[in-house]
Design a protein around this motif. Sequence first.
Motif, PDB file in Angstrom:
ATOM      1  N   TYR A  54       0.836  -1.205   0.000  1.00  0.00           N
ATOM      2  CA  TYR A  54       0.000   0.000   0.000  1.00  0.00           C
ATOM      3  C   TYR A  54       0.869   1.253   0.000  1.00  0.00           C
ATOM      4  O   TYR A  54       0.685   2.159  -0.804  1.00  0.00           O
ATOM      5  N   GLU A  55       1.850   1.277   0.893  1.00  0.00           N
ATOM      6  CA  GLU A  55       2.680   2.469   1.020  1.00  0.00           C
ATOM      7  C   GLU A  55       3.570   2.678  -0.205  1.00  0.00           C
ATOM      8  O   GLU A  55       3.752   3.802  -0.667  1.00  0.00           O
ATOM      9  N   ASN A  56       4.133   1.606  -0.745  1.00  0.00           N
ATOM     10  CA  ASN A  56       5.081   1.759  -1.854  1.00  0.00           C
ATOM     11  C   ASN A  56       4.408   1.939  -3.205  1.00  0.00           C
ATOM     12  O   ASN A  56       4.952   2.632  -4.067  1.00  0.00           O
ATOM     13  N   CYS A  61       1.794   7.867  -6.603  1.00  0.00           N
ATOM     14  CA  CYS A  61       0.987   8.796  -7.401  1.00  0.00           C
ATOM     15  C   CYS A  61       0.183   9.795  -6.576  1.00  0.00           C
ATOM     16  O   CYS A  61      -0.195  10.836  -7.081  1.00  0.00           O
ATOM     17  N   HIS A  62      -0.125   9.461  -5.325  1.00  0.00           N
ATOM     18  CA  HIS A  62      -0.958  10.367  -4.528  1.00  0.00           C
ATOM     19  C   HIS A  62      -0.706  10.130  -3.050  1.00  0.00           C
ATOM     20  O   HIS A  62      -0.029   9.186  -2.665  1.00  0.00           O
ATOM     21  N   LYS A  63      -1.294  10.982  -2.219  1.00  0.00           N
ATOM     22  CA  LYS A  63      -1.141  10.826  -0.773  1.00  0.00           C
ATOM     23  C   LYS A  63      -1.865   9.568  -0.312  1.00  0.00           C
ATOM     24  O   LYS A  63      -2.811   9.106  -0.951  1.00  0.00           O
ATOM     25  N   LEU A  64      -1.409   9.024   0.785  1.00  0.00           N
ATOM     26  CA  LEU A  64      -2.046   7.830   1.336  1.00  0.00           C
ATOM     27  C   LEU A  64      -3.234   8.241   2.190  1.00  0.00           C
ATOM     28  O   LEU A  64      -3.164   9.206   2.938  1.00  0.00           O
ATOM     29  N   LYS A  85      -4.342   0.730 -12.560  1.00  0.00           N
ATOM     30  CA  LYS A  85      -3.366   1.806 -12.746  1.00  0.00           C
ATOM     31  C   LYS A  85      -2.003   1.438 -12.173  1.00  0.00           C
ATOM     32  O   LYS A  85      -0.969   1.784 -12.729  1.00  0.00           O
ATOM     33  N   ALA A  86      -1.995   0.740 -11.015  1.00  0.00           N
ATOM     34  CA  ALA A  86      -0.740   0.372 -10.362  1.00  0.00           C
ATOM     35  C   ALA A  86      -0.159  -0.922 -10.921  1.00  0.00           C
ATOM     36  O   ALA A  86       0.934  -1.317 -10.547  1.00  0.00           O
ATOM     37  N   ARG A  87      -0.930  -1.583 -11.780  1.00  0.00           N
ATOM     38  CA  ARG A  87      -0.506  -2.847 -12.396  1.00  0.00           C
ATOM     39  C   ARG A  87      -0.149  -3.884 -11.342  1.00  0.00           C
ATOM     40  O   ARG A  87       0.921  -4.493 -11.374  1.00  0.00           O
ATOM     41  N   LEU A  88      -1.080  -4.075 -10.397  1.00  0.00           N
ATOM     42  CA  LEU A  88      -0.899  -5.060  -9.341  1.00  0.00           C
ATOM     43  C   LEU A  88      -1.666  -6.323  -9.680  1.00  0.00           C
ATOM     44  O   LEU A  88      -2.776  -6.253 -10.205  1.00  0.00           O
ATOM     45  N   ASP A  89      -1.094  -7.471  -9.331  1.00  0.00           N
ATOM     46  CA  ASP A  89      -1.824  -8.717  -9.569  1.00  0.00           C
ATOM     47  C   ASP A  89      -2.852  -8.926  -8.455  1.00  0.00           C
ATOM     48  O   ASP A  89      -2.889  -8.192  -7.468  1.00  0.00           O
ATOM     49  N   MET A  93      -3.154  -7.291  -4.632  1.00  0.00           N
ATOM     50  CA  MET A  93      -4.328  -6.467  -4.349  1.00  0.00           C
ATOM     51  C   MET A  93      -5.102  -7.034  -3.174  1.00  0.00           C
ATOM     52  O   MET A  93      -5.634  -6.278  -2.352  1.00  0.00           O
ATOM     53  N   GLY A  94      -5.139  -8.361  -3.043  1.00  0.00           N
ATOM     54  CA  GLY A  94      -5.791  -8.981  -1.898  1.00  0.00           C
ATOM     55  C   GLY A  94      -5.095  -8.625  -0.596  1.00  0.00           C
ATOM     56  O   GLY A  94      -5.749  -8.380   0.423  1.00  0.00           O
ATOM     57  N   LEU A  95      -3.772  -8.581  -0.610  1.00  0.00           N
ATOM     58  CA  LEU A  95      -3.019  -8.207   0.594  1.00  0.00           C
ATOM     59  C   LEU A  95      -3.307  -6.758   0.986  1.00  0.00           C
ATOM     60  O   LEU A  95      -3.485  -6.448   2.171  1.00  0.00           O
ATOM     61  N   ILE A  96      -3.357  -5.875   0.001  1.00  0.00           N
ATOM     62  CA  ILE A  96      -3.661  -4.465   0.284  1.00  0.00           C
ATOM     63  C   ILE A  96      -5.081  -4.333   0.819  1.00  0.00           C
ATOM     64  O   ILE A  96      -5.321  -3.625   1.805  1.00  0.00           O
ATOM     65  N   THR A  97      -6.016  -5.021   0.186  1.00  0.00           N
ATOM     66  CA  THR A  97      -7.412  -4.962   0.624  1.00  0.00           C
ATOM     67  C   THR A  97      -7.556  -5.470   2.047  1.00  0.00           C
ATOM     68  O   THR A  97      -8.194  -4.830   2.892  1.00  0.00           O
ATOM     69  N   ASN A  98      -6.955  -6.610   2.351  1.00  0.00           N
ATOM     70  CA  ASN A  98      -7.025  -7.162   3.706  1.00  0.00           C
ATOM     71  C   ASN A  98      -6.371  -6.231   4.713  1.00  0.00           C
ATOM     72  O   ASN A  98      -6.869  -6.049   5.830  1.00  0.00           O
TER      73      ASN A  98
END
Length: 106
Positions: A54-56, A61-64, A85-89, A93-98
């Motif tokens: 999430y942080e990296n 592109c924008h503030k957290l 946009k971030a080209r994440l698999d 994305m599941g890790l960020i969402t969780n």
Amino acid sequence: MKTRIFALTFAAALVLSCQAKKAAIANAPATPEPPQVPTAVTVTEAHAKGQSLYENNCARCHKLYAATNFSQADWKPILARMQKKARLDDADMGLITNYLFDLQKN
């Protein structure tokens, strides 16, 4: 004589403008702290990886945003749009969402 008056006026204006800037800087609010992880969250490897992703990726592109800024229903379309946009698999994305949803629980 006019040159001296002009020079004195210019010097006085310069001194007064510098003092106004110092006062504005002294009265400026402190920079806001980034969102902190609540201490009640058990930091697991998946949580730490989600936070890192999430942080990296998002901060490029924008503030957290704090997880509590949006509800889970609001986060879902935002994350879906940002994944492209971030080209994440899907796994990342599941890790960020969780990670974001875990922060909302506390």
